[in-house]
Scaffold this motif. Structure first.
Motif, PDB file in Angstrom:
ATOM      1  N   ARG A  82       4.143  -9.568   5.828  1.00 40.55           N
ATOM      2  CA  ARG A  82       4.027  -8.894   4.533  1.00 40.55           C
ATOM      3  C   ARG A  82       2.655  -9.182   3.976  1.00 40.55           C
ATOM      4  NH1 ARG A  82       9.023  -8.696   0.636  1.00 40.55           N
ATOM      5  NH2 ARG A  82      10.352  -7.322   1.845  1.00 40.55           N
ATOM      6  N   ASN A  83       2.090  -8.192   3.296  1.00 40.82           N
ATOM      7  CA  ASN A  83       0.733  -8.375   2.796  1.00 40.82           C
ATOM      8  C   ASN A  83       0.541  -7.555   1.533  1.00 40.82           C
ATOM      9  OD1 ASN A  83      -1.889  -9.262   2.745  1.00 40.82           O
ATOM     10  ND2 ASN A  83      -2.297  -8.744   4.886  1.00 40.82           N
ATOM     11  N   MET A  84      -0.537  -7.840   0.831  1.00 44.19           N
ATOM     12  CA  MET A  84      -0.870  -7.042  -0.347  1.00 44.19           C
ATOM     13  C   MET A  84      -1.803  -5.913   0.077  1.00 44.19           C
ATOM     14  SD  MET A  84       0.915  -8.558  -2.502  1.00 44.19           S
ATOM     15  CE  MET A  84       0.479  -7.759  -4.045  1.00 44.19           C
ATOM     16  N   ARG A  85      -1.610  -4.758  -0.516  1.00 44.31           N
ATOM     17  CA  ARG A  85      -2.432  -3.603  -0.167  1.00 44.31           C
ATOM     18  C   ARG A  85      -2.971  -2.961  -1.447  1.00 44.31           C
ATOM     19  NH1 ARG A  85       0.487   1.792   1.974  1.00 44.31           N
ATOM     20  NH2 ARG A  85       1.428   1.491  -0.054  1.00 44.31           N
ATOM     21  N   ALA A  86      -4.206  -2.478  -1.334  1.00 42.32           N
ATOM     22  CA  ALA A  86      -4.792  -1.795  -2.489  1.00 42.32           C
ATOM     23  C   ALA A  86      -4.038  -0.487  -2.743  1.00 42.32           C
ATOM     24  CB  ALA A  86      -6.266  -1.506  -2.212  1.00 42.32           C
ATOM     25  N   VAL A  87      -3.716  -0.261  -3.987  1.00 41.93           N
ATOM     26  CA  VAL A  87      -3.043   0.993  -4.350  1.00 41.93           C
ATOM     27  C   VAL A  87      -4.104   2.067  -4.556  1.00 41.93           C
ATOM     28  CG1 VAL A  87      -1.582   2.141  -6.054  1.00 41.93           C
ATOM     29  CG2 VAL A  87      -1.158  -0.242  -5.436  1.00 41.93           C
ATOM     30  N   ALA A 147      -4.644   6.781   3.309  1.00 42.59           N
ATOM     31  CA  ALA A 147      -5.761   6.469   2.413  1.00 42.59           C
ATOM     32  C   ALA A 147      -5.782   4.976   2.134  1.00 42.59           C
ATOM     33  CB  ALA A 147      -5.599   7.235   1.115  1.00 42.59           C
ATOM     34  N   ASP A 148      -6.923   4.353   2.337  1.00 41.95           N
ATOM     35  CA  ASP A 148      -7.078   2.938   1.997  1.00 41.95           C
ATOM     36  C   ASP A 148      -8.487   2.726   1.459  1.00 41.95           C
ATOM     37  OD1 ASP A 148      -8.682   3.089   4.189  1.00 41.95           O
ATOM     38  OD2 ASP A 148      -7.569   1.684   5.423  1.00 41.95           O
ATOM     39  N   PHE A 150     -11.277   1.961   2.794  1.00 42.79           N
ATOM     40  CA  PHE A 150     -12.373   2.599   3.542  1.00 42.79           C
ATOM     41  C   PHE A 150     -12.476   4.080   3.184  1.00 42.79           C
ATOM     42  CE2 PHE A 150     -11.322  -0.965   6.449  1.00 42.79           C
ATOM     43  CZ  PHE A 150     -12.539  -1.608   6.378  1.00 42.79           C
TER      44      PHE A 150
ATOM     45  N   GLY B  20      -5.011  -1.161  -8.205  1.00 46.31           N
ATOM     46  CA  GLY B  20      -4.201  -2.371  -8.186  1.00 46.31           C
ATOM     47  C   GLY B  20      -3.760  -2.698  -6.779  1.00 46.31           C
ATOM     48  N   VAL B  24       3.236  -4.738   0.933  1.00 44.00           N
ATOM     49  CA  VAL B  24       3.636  -3.840   2.018  1.00 44.00           C
ATOM     50  C   VAL B  24       4.059  -4.648   3.251  1.00 44.00           C
ATOM     51  CG1 VAL B  24       2.246  -1.827   1.389  1.00 44.00           C
ATOM     52  CG2 VAL B  24       1.212  -3.668   2.719  1.00 44.00           C
TER      53      VAL B  24
END
Lengths: 175, 300
Positions: A82-87, A147-148, A150, B20, B24
Protein backbone atom coordinates in the motif's frame (compact mmCIF):
# COMPACT_ATOMS: atom_id res chain seq x y z
CA UNK A 1 22.65 -85.14 63.11
CA UNK A 2 20.99 -87.37 60.67
CA UNK A 3 18.56 -84.66 60.00
CA UNK A 4 21.47 -82.20 59.51
CA UNK A 5 23.22 -84.44 56.99
CA UNK A 6 20.12 -85.00 55.04
CA UNK A 7 19.44 -81.27 55.05
CA UNK A 8 22.92 -80.55 53.68
CA UNK A 9 22.47 -83.13 51.01
CA UNK A 10 19.13 -81.70 50.06
CA UNK A 11 20.58 -78.20 49.81
CA UNK A 12 23.52 -79.39 47.76
CA UNK A 13 21.26 -81.23 45.40
CA UNK A 14 19.04 -78.19 45.05
CA UNK A 15 21.96 -75.89 44.33
CA UNK A 16 23.38 -78.29 41.77
CA UNK A 17 19.98 -78.59 40.15
CA UNK A 18 19.58 -74.82 40.17
CA UNK A 19 22.93 -74.33 38.41
CA UNK A 20 22.01 -76.91 35.81
CA UNK A 21 18.58 -75.44 35.28
CA UNK A 22 20.11 -71.92 35.07
CA UNK A 23 22.54 -73.12 32.42
CA UNK A 24 19.62 -74.40 30.42
CA UNK A 25 17.76 -71.08 30.71
CA UNK A 26 20.89 -69.14 29.69
CA UNK A 27 21.18 -71.16 26.55
CA UNK A 28 17.58 -70.50 25.67
CA UNK A 29 18.01 -66.74 26.21
CA UNK A 30 21.09 -66.62 23.92
CA UNK A 31 19.20 -68.40 21.23
CA UNK A 32 16.32 -66.02 21.69
CA UNK A 33 18.58 -62.98 21.24
CA UNK A 34 20.16 -64.58 18.19
CA UNK A 35 16.68 -64.97 16.76
CA UNK A 36 15.80 -61.33 17.56
CA UNK A 37 19.04 -60.12 15.98
CA UNK A 38 18.38 -62.16 12.88
CA UNK A 39 14.93 -60.58 12.57
CA UNK A 40 16.41 -57.09 12.95
CA UNK A 41 18.72 -57.54 9.94
CA UNK A 42 17.99 -55.03 7.11
CA UNK A 43 16.42 -56.29 3.91
CA UNK A 44 19.57 -55.21 2.05
CA UNK A 45 23.05 -54.57 3.13
CA UNK A 46 25.71 -52.31 1.47
CA UNK A 47 29.38 -52.47 1.89
CA UNK A 48 31.28 -49.53 3.41
CA UNK A 49 32.80 -48.65 0.02
CA UNK A 50 29.41 -48.44 -1.71
CA UNK A 51 28.01 -46.35 1.11
CA UNK A 52 30.91 -43.89 0.67
CA UNK A 53 30.19 -43.42 -3.03
CA UNK A 54 26.43 -43.04 -2.56
CA UNK A 55 26.99 -40.44 0.17
CA UNK A 56 29.48 -38.57 -2.01
CA UNK A 57 27.16 -38.36 -5.02
CA UNK A 58 24.25 -37.22 -2.85
CA UNK A 59 26.37 -34.49 -1.26
CA UNK A 60 27.58 -33.34 -4.70
CA UNK A 61 24.04 -33.12 -6.06
CA UNK A 62 22.92 -31.10 -3.06
CA UNK A 63 25.87 -28.75 -3.52
CA UNK A 64 25.13 -28.32 -7.24
CA UNK A 65 21.49 -27.47 -6.54
CA UNK A 66 22.51 -24.86 -3.95
CA UNK A 67 25.02 -23.29 -6.39
CA UNK A 68 22.43 -23.29 -9.19
CA UNK A 69 19.80 -21.43 -7.16
CA UNK A 70 22.33 -19.04 -5.66
CA UNK A 71 23.88 -18.04 -9.00
CA UNK A 72 20.69 -17.87 -11.09
CA UNK A 73 19.61 -14.18 -11.02
CA UNK A 74 16.66 -14.52 -13.41
CA UNK A 75 13.70 -14.22 -11.11
CA UNK A 76 10.17 -12.91 -11.45
CA UNK A 77 7.71 -12.27 -8.66
CA UNK A 78 4.56 -10.25 -7.97
CA UNK A 79 4.20 -8.42 -4.67
CA UNK A 80 1.54 -6.18 -3.16
CA UNK A 81 1.84 -3.17 -0.93
CA UNK A 82 0.00 0.00 0.00
CA UNK A 83 1.28 3.44 -0.80
CA UNK A 84 0.30 7.08 -1.03
CA UNK A 85 -0.43 8.46 -4.47
CA UNK A 86 -0.78 12.00 -5.73
CA UNK A 87 -4.38 12.84 -6.53
CA UNK A 88 -4.65 14.27 -10.02
CA UNK A 89 -7.33 16.74 -11.03
CA UNK A 90 -10.37 15.04 -12.51
CA UNK A 91 -10.20 17.29 -15.58
CA UNK A 92 -6.71 16.08 -16.57
CA UNK A 93 -8.31 13.90 -19.25
CA UNK A 94 -10.08 16.84 -20.82
CA UNK A 95 -8.41 18.65 -23.65
CA UNK A 96 -8.35 22.41 -23.46
CA UNK A 97 -10.04 24.19 -26.26
CA UNK A 98 -7.30 25.66 -28.44
CA UNK A 99 -9.84 27.03 -30.87
CA UNK A 100 -10.67 29.96 -28.57
CA UNK A 101 -7.09 31.28 -28.85
CA UNK A 102 -6.97 30.25 -32.48
CA UNK A 103 -10.10 32.21 -33.30
CA UNK A 104 -8.76 35.32 -31.61
CA UNK A 105 -5.49 35.14 -33.53
CA UNK A 106 -7.23 34.49 -36.82
CA UNK A 107 -9.62 37.39 -36.36
CA UNK A 108 -6.74 39.69 -35.46
CA UNK A 109 -4.74 38.48 -38.48
CA UNK A 110 -7.67 39.33 -40.71
CA UNK A 111 -7.34 42.91 -39.50
CA UNK A 112 -3.54 43.21 -39.73
CA UNK A 113 -2.46 40.64 -42.25
CA UNK A 114 1.07 41.96 -42.83
CA UNK A 115 2.27 40.93 -39.34
CA UNK A 116 0.86 37.46 -39.71
CA UNK A 117 2.85 37.01 -42.91
CA UNK A 118 6.22 37.74 -41.32
CA UNK A 119 8.63 34.76 -40.94
CA UNK A 120 8.74 35.25 -37.20
CA UNK A 121 4.97 35.09 -36.80
CA UNK A 122 4.75 32.09 -39.13
CA UNK A 123 7.33 30.28 -37.06
CA UNK A 124 5.35 30.95 -33.89
CA UNK A 125 2.16 29.79 -35.60
CA UNK A 126 3.86 26.54 -36.65
CA UNK A 127 5.03 25.99 -33.09
CA UNK A 128 1.52 26.64 -31.79
CA UNK A 129 0.11 23.97 -34.10
CA UNK A 130 2.83 21.47 -33.10
CA UNK A 131 1.79 21.83 -29.49
CA UNK A 132 -1.68 20.56 -30.39
CA UNK A 133 -0.07 17.33 -31.64
CA UNK A 134 1.80 17.00 -28.35
CA UNK A 135 -1.46 17.31 -26.43
CA UNK A 136 -3.00 14.52 -28.50
CA UNK A 137 -0.01 12.26 -27.74
CA UNK A 138 -0.39 13.10 -24.08
CA UNK A 139 -4.05 12.03 -24.13
CA UNK A 140 -3.01 8.65 -25.57
CA UNK A 141 -0.47 8.22 -22.79
CA UNK A 142 -3.13 9.02 -20.19
CA UNK A 143 -5.44 6.35 -21.62
CA UNK A 144 -2.66 3.74 -21.57
CA UNK A 145 -0.78 4.55 -18.40
CA UNK A 146 -3.16 6.70 -16.36
CA UNK A 147 -2.52 10.17 -15.05
CA UNK A 148 0.18 10.71 -12.45
CA UNK A 149 2.80 13.28 -11.55
CA UNK A 150 4.79 12.69 -14.76
CA UNK A 151 1.71 13.28 -16.89
CA UNK A 152 0.73 16.37 -14.90
CA UNK A 153 4.23 17.81 -15.23
CA UNK A 154 4.18 17.12 -18.97
CA UNK A 155 0.81 18.78 -19.37
CA UNK A 156 1.98 21.82 -17.42
CA UNK A 157 5.04 22.09 -19.69
CA UNK A 158 2.89 21.92 -22.80
CA UNK A 159 0.34 24.41 -21.50
CA UNK A 160 3.02 26.84 -20.35
CA UNK A 161 4.79 26.61 -23.68
CA UNK A 162 1.55 27.15 -25.56
CA UNK A 163 0.77 30.16 -23.36
CA UNK A 164 4.22 31.57 -24.08
CA UNK A 165 3.79 31.12 -27.82
CA UNK A 166 0.28 32.60 -27.76
CA UNK A 167 1.60 35.49 -25.67
CA UNK A 168 4.35 36.23 -28.19
CA UNK A 169 1.91 36.06 -31.09
CA UNK A 170 -0.44 38.46 -29.31
CA UNK A 171 2.49 40.77 -28.55
CA UNK A 172 3.25 40.92 -32.26
CA UNK A 173 -0.36 41.48 -33.18
CA UNK A 174 -0.61 44.33 -30.67
CA UNK A 175 2.59 46.09 -31.72
CA UNK B 1 -7.97 47.21 -23.66
CA UNK B 2 -9.21 43.93 -25.12
CA UNK B 3 -5.66 43.04 -26.09
CA UNK B 4 -4.38 43.94 -22.64
CA UNK B 5 -6.92 41.63 -21.02
CA UNK B 6 -5.86 38.84 -23.38
CA UNK B 7 -2.18 39.34 -22.57
CA UNK B 8 -2.83 39.26 -18.84
CA UNK B 9 -4.97 36.17 -19.35
CA UNK B 10 -2.20 34.34 -21.18
CA UNK B 11 0.44 35.34 -18.69
CA UNK B 12 -1.46 33.93 -15.69
CA UNK B 13 -2.61 30.77 -17.43
CA UNK B 14 -1.78 27.97 -14.99
CA UNK B 15 -2.64 24.31 -15.14
CA UNK B 16 -4.02 22.92 -11.92
CA UNK B 17 -1.54 20.51 -10.41
CA UNK B 18 -1.57 17.86 -7.71
CA UNK B 19 -4.37 18.41 -5.19
CA UNK B 20 -3.38 15.96 -2.45
CA UNK B 21 -2.70 12.30 -1.79
CA UNK B 22 -4.74 9.15 -1.35
CA UNK B 23 -3.85 5.61 -0.35
CA UNK B 24 -3.63 3.03 -3.11
CA UNK B 25 -2.81 -0.62 -3.55
CA UNK B 26 0.42 -1.19 -5.45
CA UNK B 27 0.95 -4.38 -7.45
CA UNK B 28 4.57 -4.81 -8.50
CA UNK B 29 6.01 -7.41 -10.83
CA UNK B 30 9.77 -7.53 -10.27
CA UNK B 31 12.02 -9.13 -12.85
CA UNK B 32 15.72 -9.68 -12.25
CA UNK B 33 17.96 -10.70 -15.11
CA UNK B 34 21.61 -11.13 -15.84
CA UNK B 35 22.74 -10.48 -19.43
CA UNK B 36 26.15 -11.75 -20.41
CA UNK B 37 28.41 -9.10 -21.97
CA UNK B 38 31.28 -9.38 -24.40
CA UNK B 39 33.41 -6.46 -25.56
CA UNK B 40 31.61 -4.68 -28.40
CA UNK B 41 28.11 -5.55 -27.21
CA UNK B 42 25.54 -2.76 -27.04
CA UNK B 43 22.58 -2.16 -24.81
CA UNK B 44 19.38 -0.65 -26.20
CA UNK B 45 16.55 0.44 -23.94
CA UNK B 46 13.16 1.29 -25.45
CA UNK B 47 11.08 2.68 -22.66
CA UNK B 48 7.93 4.70 -22.16
CA UNK B 49 6.44 6.05 -18.96
CA UNK B 50 9.53 4.80 -17.20
CA UNK B 51 11.96 5.79 -14.48
CA UNK B 52 15.41 4.59 -15.54
CA UNK B 53 18.48 4.39 -13.32
CA UNK B 54 21.80 3.48 -14.94
CA UNK B 55 25.29 3.13 -13.56
CA UNK B 56 28.41 1.39 -14.83
CA UNK B 57 30.35 -1.19 -12.87
CA UNK B 58 33.51 -3.30 -13.28
CA UNK B 59 31.76 -6.65 -13.74
CA UNK B 60 31.39 -8.42 -17.07
CA UNK B 61 27.63 -8.70 -17.21
CA UNK B 62 24.62 -6.42 -17.34
CA UNK B 63 22.42 -6.54 -14.28
CA UNK B 64 18.78 -5.64 -14.85
CA UNK B 65 16.04 -5.12 -12.32
CA UNK B 66 12.72 -4.27 -13.90
CA UNK B 67 9.69 -3.27 -11.86
CA UNK B 68 6.32 -3.13 -13.55
CA UNK B 69 4.06 -1.18 -11.21
CA UNK B 70 0.28 -0.81 -11.16
CA UNK B 71 -1.55 1.41 -8.67
CA UNK B 72 -5.23 1.65 -7.87
CA UNK B 73 -7.51 2.08 -4.87
CA UNK B 74 -8.81 -1.46 -5.38
CA UNK B 75 -6.34 -4.30 -5.07
CA UNK B 76 -8.09 -6.38 -7.77
CA UNK B 77 -7.91 -3.51 -10.28
CA UNK B 78 -4.23 -2.90 -9.50
CA UNK B 79 -3.55 -6.62 -10.02
CA UNK B 80 -5.54 -6.95 -13.26
CA UNK B 81 -4.13 -3.77 -14.83
CA UNK B 82 -0.60 -4.96 -14.03
CA UNK B 83 -1.08 -7.50 -16.83
CA UNK B 84 -1.44 -4.66 -19.36
CA UNK B 85 2.15 -3.63 -18.74
CA UNK B 86 4.57 -5.84 -20.67
CA UNK B 87 8.29 -6.14 -21.09
CA UNK B 88 10.66 -7.92 -23.41
CA UNK B 89 14.34 -8.74 -23.16
CA UNK B 90 16.06 -10.03 -26.29
CA UNK B 91 19.45 -10.19 -27.96
CA UNK B 92 19.84 -9.41 -31.65
CA UNK B 93 23.39 -9.87 -32.90
CA UNK B 94 25.62 -7.93 -30.50
CA UNK B 95 22.74 -5.88 -29.15
CA UNK B 96 20.78 -6.55 -25.96
CA UNK B 97 17.33 -4.96 -26.25
CA UNK B 98 15.16 -4.26 -23.24
CA UNK B 99 11.75 -2.67 -23.66
CA UNK B 100 8.51 -2.03 -21.85
CA UNK B 101 5.16 -1.35 -23.48
CA UNK B 102 1.43 -1.24 -22.98
CA UNK B 103 -0.55 -4.08 -24.55
CA UNK B 104 -4.27 -4.71 -24.37
CA UNK B 105 -6.55 -6.95 -26.39
CA UNK B 106 -8.79 -3.97 -27.04
CA UNK B 107 -7.01 -0.88 -28.35
CA UNK B 108 -9.66 1.36 -26.74
CA UNK B 109 -8.83 0.13 -23.25
CA UNK B 110 -8.39 3.00 -20.84
CA UNK B 111 -6.67 2.18 -17.54
CA UNK B 112 -8.37 3.17 -14.31
CA UNK B 113 -5.22 3.43 -12.20
CA UNK B 114 -1.58 4.26 -12.96
CA UNK B 115 1.06 2.17 -14.65
CA UNK B 116 4.77 2.83 -14.37
CA UNK B 117 7.96 0.93 -15.11
CA UNK B 118 11.24 1.24 -13.23
CA UNK B 119 14.51 0.09 -14.79
CA UNK B 120 17.64 -0.31 -12.67
CA UNK B 121 20.64 -1.23 -14.77
CA UNK B 122 24.28 -1.86 -13.99
CA UNK B 123 26.33 -1.88 -17.16
CA UNK B 124 29.94 -2.93 -17.78
CA UNK B 125 32.37 -0.16 -18.62
CA UNK B 126 32.59 0.32 -22.37
CA UNK B 127 29.14 -1.10 -23.11
CA UNK B 128 27.53 1.52 -25.37
CA UNK B 129 23.98 2.49 -24.47
CA UNK B 130 21.19 3.70 -26.77
CA UNK B 131 18.07 4.75 -24.93
CA UNK B 132 14.62 6.14 -25.68
CA UNK B 133 12.11 7.19 -23.05
CA UNK B 134 9.05 9.39 -22.92
CA UNK B 135 7.08 10.73 -19.96
CA UNK B 136 9.40 9.70 -17.15
CA UNK B 137 12.81 10.17 -15.67
CA UNK B 138 16.40 9.18 -16.43
CA UNK B 139 19.18 9.11 -13.89
CA UNK B 140 22.73 8.16 -14.88
CA UNK B 141 25.58 8.02 -12.38
CA UNK B 142 29.26 7.31 -12.90
CA UNK B 143 28.82 6.63 -16.59
CA UNK B 144 31.98 5.21 -18.09
CA UNK B 145 30.91 4.55 -21.64
CA UNK B 146 29.13 6.20 -24.57
CA UNK B 147 25.43 6.91 -24.32
CA UNK B 148 22.81 8.25 -26.72
CA UNK B 149 19.49 9.25 -25.16
CA UNK B 150 16.38 10.26 -27.09
CA UNK B 151 13.94 11.76 -24.61
CA UNK B 152 10.52 13.37 -24.65
CA UNK B 153 8.99 14.85 -21.52
CA UNK B 154 11.79 13.31 -19.50
CA UNK B 155 13.84 14.92 -16.77
CA UNK B 156 17.39 13.64 -17.13
CA UNK B 157 20.22 13.77 -14.64
CA UNK B 158 23.76 12.71 -15.50
CA UNK B 159 26.10 12.87 -12.52
CA UNK B 160 29.84 12.21 -12.84
CA UNK B 161 31.39 9.93 -15.41
CA UNK B 162 33.25 10.08 -18.66
CA UNK B 163 32.58 9.23 -22.30
CA UNK B 164 30.57 10.48 -25.25
CA UNK B 165 27.14 11.73 -24.35
CA UNK B 166 24.54 12.42 -27.02
CA UNK B 167 21.18 13.76 -25.87
CA UNK B 168 18.11 14.68 -27.90
CA UNK B 169 15.36 16.08 -25.75
CA UNK B 170 11.93 17.56 -26.27
CA UNK B 171 10.11 19.19 -23.35
CA UNK B 172 12.70 18.01 -20.83
CA UNK B 173 15.00 19.29 -18.15
CA UNK B 174 18.57 18.07 -18.56
CA UNK B 175 21.09 18.30 -15.75
CA UNK B 176 24.70 17.26 -16.36
CA UNK B 177 27.22 17.58 -13.53
CA UNK B 178 30.83 16.48 -13.12
CA UNK B 179 30.99 14.80 -16.53
CA UNK B 180 34.10 14.77 -18.70
CA UNK B 181 34.35 13.89 -22.36
CA UNK B 182 32.09 15.00 -25.17
CA UNK B 183 28.53 16.25 -25.01
CA UNK B 184 26.35 16.72 -28.06
CA UNK B 185 22.83 17.88 -27.34
CA UNK B 186 19.88 18.79 -29.51
CA UNK B 187 17.24 20.36 -27.33
CA UNK B 188 13.70 21.34 -28.27
CA UNK B 189 11.68 23.26 -25.70
CA UNK B 190 14.07 21.93 -23.07
CA UNK B 191 16.32 23.38 -20.41
CA UNK B 192 19.93 22.37 -19.84
CA UNK B 193 22.05 22.88 -16.77
CA UNK B 194 25.71 22.02 -17.32
CA UNK B 195 27.84 22.10 -14.18
CA UNK B 196 31.61 21.45 -13.94
CA UNK B 197 31.85 19.86 -17.36
CA UNK B 198 35.27 19.08 -18.79
CA UNK B 199 35.71 18.58 -22.53
CA UNK B 200 33.89 19.45 -25.73
CA UNK B 201 30.25 20.50 -25.79
CA UNK B 202 28.15 21.14 -28.88
CA UNK B 203 24.61 22.30 -28.14
CA UNK B 204 21.70 23.11 -30.48
CA UNK B 205 18.72 24.54 -28.66
CA UNK B 206 15.31 25.72 -29.72
CA UNK B 207 13.05 27.37 -27.13
CA UNK B 208 14.49 26.90 -23.68
CA UNK B 209 17.25 27.89 -21.35
CA UNK B 210 20.90 26.87 -21.12
CA UNK B 211 22.87 27.45 -17.93
CA UNK B 212 26.58 26.62 -17.86
CA UNK B 213 28.72 26.94 -14.76
CA UNK B 214 32.36 26.08 -14.12
CA UNK B 215 34.11 23.33 -16.00
CA UNK B 216 37.10 23.21 -18.24
CA UNK B 217 36.08 23.47 -21.88
CA UNK B 218 38.27 22.43 -24.78
CA UNK B 219 35.55 23.83 -27.02
CA UNK B 220 31.99 25.01 -26.41
CA UNK B 221 29.42 25.90 -29.05
CA UNK B 222 25.84 26.85 -28.26
CA UNK B 223 23.61 27.54 -31.25
CA UNK B 224 20.34 28.75 -29.83
CA UNK B 225 17.04 29.87 -31.26
CA UNK B 226 14.75 31.65 -28.83
CA UNK B 227 17.02 30.42 -26.07
CA UNK B 228 18.32 32.17 -22.98
CA UNK B 229 21.99 31.41 -22.25
CA UNK B 230 23.90 31.88 -18.99
CA UNK B 231 27.62 31.16 -18.95
CA UNK B 232 29.56 31.53 -15.69
CA UNK B 233 33.23 30.73 -15.21
CA UNK B 234 36.03 31.57 -12.81
CA UNK B 235 38.47 31.40 -15.74
CA UNK B 236 37.11 34.20 -17.89
CA UNK B 237 40.50 34.94 -19.47
CA UNK B 238 41.22 31.29 -20.22
CA UNK B 239 38.89 31.33 -23.20
CA UNK B 240 38.32 33.22 -26.43
CA UNK B 241 34.76 34.40 -27.05
CA UNK B 242 32.36 34.61 -29.97
CA UNK B 243 29.08 35.66 -28.38
CA UNK B 244 26.03 37.07 -30.14
CA UNK B 245 22.34 37.55 -29.52
CA UNK B 246 19.78 38.98 -31.89
CA UNK B 247 16.69 40.84 -30.69
CA UNK B 248 17.74 40.54 -27.06
CA UNK B 249 20.44 41.65 -24.64
CA UNK B 250 24.00 40.55 -23.91
CA UNK B 251 25.58 41.12 -20.49
CA UNK B 252 29.33 40.64 -19.94
CA UNK B 253 31.77 41.25 -17.04
CA UNK B 254 32.93 44.83 -16.64
CA UNK B 255 36.51 43.88 -17.50
CA UNK B 256 35.53 43.14 -21.11
CA UNK B 257 32.54 45.49 -21.35
CA UNK B 258 34.43 47.76 -23.73
CA UNK B 259 34.61 44.96 -26.29
CA UNK B 260 30.84 44.78 -26.60
CA UNK B 261 29.46 45.65 -30.04
CA UNK B 262 25.90 46.89 -30.29
CA UNK B 263 23.66 47.56 -33.28
CA UNK B 264 19.90 47.83 -33.82
CA UNK B 265 19.21 44.12 -33.92
CA UNK B 266 22.12 42.40 -32.26
CA UNK B 267 24.63 42.63 -29.46
CA UNK B 268 27.91 40.77 -29.71
CA UNK B 269 31.30 40.16 -28.19
CA UNK B 270 34.39 38.95 -30.04
CA UNK B 271 37.29 38.65 -27.66
CA UNK B 272 40.51 36.68 -27.93
CA UNK B 273 42.64 36.65 -24.80
CA UNK B 274 45.27 34.24 -26.16
CA UNK B 275 45.55 32.70 -29.58
CA UNK B 276 45.53 29.11 -28.28
CA UNK B 277 42.70 29.54 -25.81
CA UNK B 278 39.69 27.24 -26.24
CA UNK B 279 36.78 28.88 -28.06
CA UNK B 280 33.47 29.67 -26.45
CA UNK B 281 30.73 30.31 -29.00
CA UNK B 282 27.35 31.41 -27.71
CA UNK B 283 24.79 32.43 -30.34
CA UNK B 284 21.07 32.88 -29.89
CA UNK B 285 18.02 34.81 -31.03
CA UNK B 286 15.20 36.31 -28.98
CA UNK B 287 16.97 35.22 -25.81
CA UNK B 288 19.40 37.00 -23.52
CA UNK B 289 22.99 35.97 -22.92
CA UNK B 290 24.62 36.52 -19.56
CA UNK B 291 28.38 36.00 -19.46
CA UNK B 292 29.70 36.33 -15.95
CA UNK B 293 32.73 35.64 -13.80
CA UNK B 294 32.36 33.62 -10.63
CA UNK B 295 34.74 33.82 -7.72
CA UNK B 296 33.75 30.80 -5.65
CA UNK B 297 36.79 28.68 -4.78
CA UNK B 298 34.72 25.47 -4.97
CA UNK B 299 33.97 26.00 -8.65
CA UNK B 300 36.44 25.24 -11.34
Amino acid sequence: MKKNVSFDVIIKEKVTHLEESSKGEEMEETELWEMVRSKRKPAWRVSGRTAFWIGGVAASLTLLLIIHFASDTDHERVTFSRNMRAVVPSDIHKEDDPHRVDDLILSRCAEINEICQTPEFKELRKEFDLIEDELKDLQLMISHYGADEFIIQSKIKIENHRSEIAFRMMQMLMS
Amino acid sequence: MKNLILLVGFSIMVVSGVTGQDEVHVATRTIEKRLEYAQGDELEIRAEKAVINISTWDKKHISLELKLISKHKKKETARSELDLLKYDVSTVGRKHIIKNFFEASDKFVRVKGNLLTEFTLKVPQGCDIVLTNQYGKLSVTNLNTNMSAFLKFVDCEVTNGTGLLNIESSFGNIYVSGFSGSLKARLERSNLELISFDGIADLDTHYGEVSIEGGLFKNLAVNGIRTKIDFATSRIEAYNYDVKTTFSTLRVPESIGSDLLLDNESQQLAKNFKINNPRIKLHTTYGSINLKQIFSASKK
